[in-house]
Design an enzyme around this catalytic site. Sequence first.
Site, PDB file in Angstrom:
ATOM      1  N   LYS A 207     -24.688  34.432 -69.663  1.00  0.00           N
ATOM      2  CA  LYS A 207     -24.258  33.431 -68.686  1.00  0.00           C
ATOM      3  C   LYS A 207     -23.530  34.160 -67.561  1.00  0.00           C
ATOM      4  CE  LYS A 207     -24.367  29.502 -68.909  1.00  0.00           C
ATOM      5  NZ  LYS A 207     -25.384  28.555 -68.390  1.00  0.00           N
ATOM      6  N   HIS A 334     -33.287  24.839 -73.559  1.00  0.00           N
ATOM      7  CA  HIS A 334     -31.900  24.943 -73.119  1.00  0.00           C
ATOM      8  C   HIS A 334     -30.961  24.462 -74.216  1.00  0.00           C
ATOM      9  CE1 HIS A 334     -28.452  22.688 -71.243  1.00  0.00           C
ATOM     10  NE2 HIS A 334     -28.268  23.856 -70.667  1.00  0.00           N
TER      11      HIS A 334
END
Length: 438
Positions: A207, A334
């Site tokens: 991330k 996701h």
Amino acid sequence: MRTSGSVGEPPTLAIAEVRLTPVLIADPPLLNTQGVHQPYTPRLIIEVITADGTSGIGETYGDTRYLQLAAPLAAALPGHSVSDVNGLFTLAEQVCTDPSEVSDSVDVGGLRGVQTADKLRLSVISGFEVACLDALGKTLGLPVHGLLGGKVRDTVDYSAYLFYRLAEHPRGRGESDDWGAALDPAGVVAQARRFADTYGFGSFKLKGGVFPPDEEIAAVRALAEAFPGRPLRLDPNGAWSVETSLYVARELAGVLQYLEDPTSTTARMAQVAAGTDMPLATNMCVTTFPEIEEAFAGKAVQVVLSDHHYWGGLRNTRELAAICRTFGVGLSMHSNTHLGISLAAMTHVAATVPNLDYACDSHYPWQSDEVITERHVFTDGRLTVCDRPGLGVELDRAALADLHRRWLDDDGTMRDRDDAAAMREADPHWTTPPVPRW
């Protein structure tokens, strides 16, 4: 309004009761472009009980706006058949009025792009659909993947989800863990090694959007050196300009498996895609069916990260997969901050999709709390697809009660996820960065 099961169906399939239980689950201090995860995040556990006492469970977001939509749908469901999952959409449109103060800001809970009332409603429906399918599967003696057409694989691949993170939450709030801080390439690599050693993950997603792009490029290169040949991904959640996105794509050419949402909006993604051969993935600009045409026609994305919470459930996820297959667009999955009910649902639908081209994301290893009796166990980075009736998981009612009590005792500050507010605990001057950030 439909209030009864379909003609000819046994009365045992009729829903007799619906229970909604909002909970707060512990969340580590994981960083993203908007701030840091709060010490606790809200989830909603949905339970439907049929006339013969069969219970089905589902899970979705638990922020206030979702609860406002879930309550009237739950009230309208008694008498509805658990097999009539198509009817959930019609019923939701009739009884789920728009929640107050829906904004055009990014939905922090999944960083999925602009928040709308329709997207909120689909996320609520997803939890009810899973609960109905769980109950129906238990009634018929079939696993959920059997209700979706049958599995095409016995295991589902998952990817390690790496985060820059603080050692602890600001001001010592929340639950402690032994992961420590990860704020540089060495910290990211150490985190990845632990994921690989503990869970056997063979691919890694970082991330990004937290530090200047060159620092995140260095972290990805460090991962490539530490894990040669392993698939790597980077996701800055739309924090970069088109120019910065193209720069990162050039610097990491041949290193990344794909670059996820480097910039915001489909139009900007199309500009980036036109200037690089690196595949671009998204879970921000394609999260509903109306958003597909622009993205696919403009060749803005080459991989869609599906999410049954976004798309309105497991059956819609299969429809999305079919569209991706038709247009030659890759498919992955996701993840949000979720519990074991959602992970079970993800695994069931992933098992039925022929074109699952990439390992799925999952926050699950970061979550210490649970509401099911047995935690899922990753082996070699995979989950075995469960063949027991329904989802194959059972509710831990004592744990559910404890997490609901945490929600009841909260002063209201944790009932709506706000990463910027959490970051202000560490930096009182923090504001949500503008887009693009770099």
